[in-house]
Design a protein around this motif. Structure first.
Motif, PDB file in Angstrom:
ATOM      1  N   LYS A 136      -7.484  18.525   2.063  1.00 12.96           N
ATOM      2  CA  LYS A 136      -6.156  18.019   1.711  1.00 12.96           C
ATOM      3  C   LYS A 136      -6.148  16.507   1.888  1.00 12.96           C
ATOM      4  N   THR A 137      -6.764  15.802   0.918  1.00 10.73           N
ATOM      5  CA  THR A 137      -6.865  14.353   0.979  1.00 10.73           C
ATOM      6  C   THR A 137      -6.583  13.762  -0.397  1.00 10.73           C
ATOM      7  N   ASP A 138      -5.696  12.780  -0.425  1.00  5.60           N
ATOM      8  CA  ASP A 138      -5.402  12.032  -1.655  1.00  5.60           C
ATOM      9  C   ASP A 138      -6.073  10.669  -1.586  1.00  5.60           C
ATOM     10  N   LEU A 139      -6.704  10.293  -2.673  1.00  2.00           N
ATOM     11  CA  LEU A 139      -7.336   8.980  -2.814  1.00  2.00           C
ATOM     12  C   LEU A 139      -6.470   8.130  -3.735  1.00  2.00           C
ATOM     13  N   PHE A 140      -6.126   6.952  -3.304  1.00  2.00           N
ATOM     14  CA  PHE A 140      -5.398   5.998  -4.139  1.00  2.00           C
ATOM     15  C   PHE A 140      -6.275   4.773  -4.315  1.00  2.00           C
ATOM     16  N   CYS A 141      -6.406   4.310  -5.539  1.00  2.58           N
ATOM     17  CA  CYS A 141      -7.126   3.062  -5.810  1.00  2.58           C
ATOM     18  C   CYS A 141      -6.211   2.199  -6.673  1.00  2.58           C
ATOM     19  N   VAL A 142      -6.027   0.956  -6.253  1.00  4.20           N
ATOM     20  CA  VAL A 142      -5.092   0.066  -6.934  1.00  4.20           C
ATOM     21  C   VAL A 142      -5.628  -1.355  -6.940  1.00  4.20           C
ATOM     22  N   HIS A 143      -5.293  -2.083  -7.984  1.00  5.77           N
ATOM     23  CA  HIS A 143      -5.554  -3.522  -8.043  1.00  5.77           C
ATOM     24  C   HIS A 143      -4.231  -4.177  -8.415  1.00  5.77           C
ATOM     25  N   LEU A 144      -3.622  -4.824  -7.425  1.00  2.00           N
ATOM     26  CA  LEU A 144      -2.299  -5.404  -7.616  1.00  2.00           C
ATOM     27  C   LEU A 144      -2.363  -6.747  -8.325  1.00  2.00           C
ATOM     28  N   SER A 145      -1.223  -7.143  -8.869  1.00  2.00           N
ATOM     29  CA  SER A 145      -1.104  -8.431  -9.557  1.00  2.00           C
ATOM     30  C   SER A 145      -1.205  -9.570  -8.552  1.00  2.00           C
ATOM     31  N   PHE A 146      -1.229 -10.801  -9.069  1.00  2.00           N
ATOM     32  CA  PHE A 146      -1.196 -11.962  -8.200  1.00  2.00           C
ATOM     33  C   PHE A 146       0.142 -11.986  -7.466  1.00  2.00           C
ATOM     34  N   PRO A 147       0.159 -12.266  -6.171  1.00  2.00           N
ATOM     35  CA  PRO A 147       1.421 -12.303  -5.426  1.00  2.00           C
ATOM     36  C   PRO A 147       2.403 -13.363  -5.947  1.00  2.00           C
ATOM     37  N   LYS A 148       1.895 -14.365  -6.638  1.00  2.00           N
ATOM     38  CA  LYS A 148       2.779 -15.402  -7.195  1.00  2.00           C
ATOM     39  C   LYS A 148       3.707 -14.810  -8.258  1.00  2.00           C
ATOM     40  N   LYS A 149       3.315 -13.701  -8.842  1.00  2.00           N
ATOM     41  CA  LYS A 149       4.182 -12.980  -9.783  1.00  2.00           C
ATOM     42  C   LYS A 149       5.057 -12.053  -8.930  1.00  2.00           C
ATOM     43  N   ARG A 150       5.917 -12.659  -8.138  1.00  2.00           N
ATOM     44  CA  ARG A 150       6.623 -12.006  -7.038  1.00  2.00           C
ATOM     45  C   ARG A 150       7.354 -10.729  -7.445  1.00  2.00           C
ATOM     46  N   LYS A 151       8.129 -10.758  -8.511  1.00  2.00           N
ATOM     47  CA  LYS A 151       8.893  -9.563  -8.908  1.00  2.00           C
ATOM     48  C   LYS A 151       7.958  -8.423  -9.277  1.00  2.00           C
ATOM     49  N   LEU A 152       6.933  -8.743 -10.060  1.00  2.00           N
ATOM     50  CA  LEU A 152       5.977  -7.716 -10.471  1.00  2.00           C
ATOM     51  C   LEU A 152       5.223  -7.182  -9.251  1.00  2.00           C
ATOM     52  N   TYR A 153       4.784  -8.066  -8.379  1.00  2.00           N
ATOM     53  CA  TYR A 153       4.046  -7.656  -7.183  1.00  2.00           C
ATOM     54  C   TYR A 153       4.894  -6.706  -6.331  1.00  2.00           C
TER      55      TYR A 153
END
Length: 195
Positions: A136-153
């Motif tokens: 019972k393990t979930d794997l999440f992999c993510v690549h977030l936007s640049f933090p300067k794009k504050r609303k999107l981040y």
């Protein structure tokens, strides 16, 4: 179980400023994707992953069109399960930037749509969730936007933290957060063993 994350930067050479700049130019600003593919060396990515001796690897910055070569190369070194999650599109060649999860342990994709992206460089490199079949393990992999794009981040962090908090399973969270994890760990208060 050993887990790793590798931002392969599209398989291009990033060892010096010039090769890094030329590689990103080929990926993000040329209309012909072959220019990016010619600069890529996915065998180096596969070698690096093999040397990590990991059971599960999250991979960031996989360019659309690299899936088959990467999947086949990883299968040869024992990663029988390999899945991709889309991120933003490149400006001129209209190819998706993606993340991947490669696993030696049986797993399957958990379909979740709605990861917020913006189709421009730094607009979010992808999101993927998989479940280990035998535990019972979930794997999440993510690549977030640049933090300067504050609303999107903030939208991306909210999407990720909501999906992580909904999980009833153990969680492995892999990602390129474009910030030190200490700066966002409050959004994932139940997480342990951080690195």
């Amino acid at each position: 179980m050993k887990v790793a994350l590798y931002n392969q930067m599209f398989g291009i050479c990033g060892t010096n400023l010039l090769s890094n700049a030329l590689g990103h130019l080929a990926v993000h600003f040329h209309t012909n994707p072959q220019k990016a593919y010619r600069r890529a060396n996915l065998s180096k990515t596969i070698q690096t992953i093999n040397e990590s001796k990991s059971d599960i690897v999250g991979i960031c910055e996989v360019l659309e069109g690299q899936e088959e070569e990467l999947r086949n190369g990883l299968a040869k070194i024992g990663y029988k399960y390999c899945f991709f999650g889309e991120g933003h599109k490149t400006k001129h060649s209209d190819l998706h930037v993606q993340v991947a999860i490669a696993s030696k342990i049986p797993c399957e994709v958990v379909q979740e749509d709605g990861f917020p992206i913006k189709n421009k460089m730094g607009g979010g490199g992808g999101y993927l969730r998989c479940k280990l079949i035998e535990s019972k393990t979930d794997l999440f992999c993510v690549h977030l936007s640049f933090p300067k794009k504050r609303k999107l981040y903030q939208k991306q962090i909210k999407f990720l933290s909501e999906n992580v908090s909904k999980s009833k399973n153990k969680i492995i969270l892999l990602g390129d957060f474009n910030l030190p994890f200490e700066r966002i760990k409050d959004r994932f208060a139940n997480m342990k063993l951080l690195s």
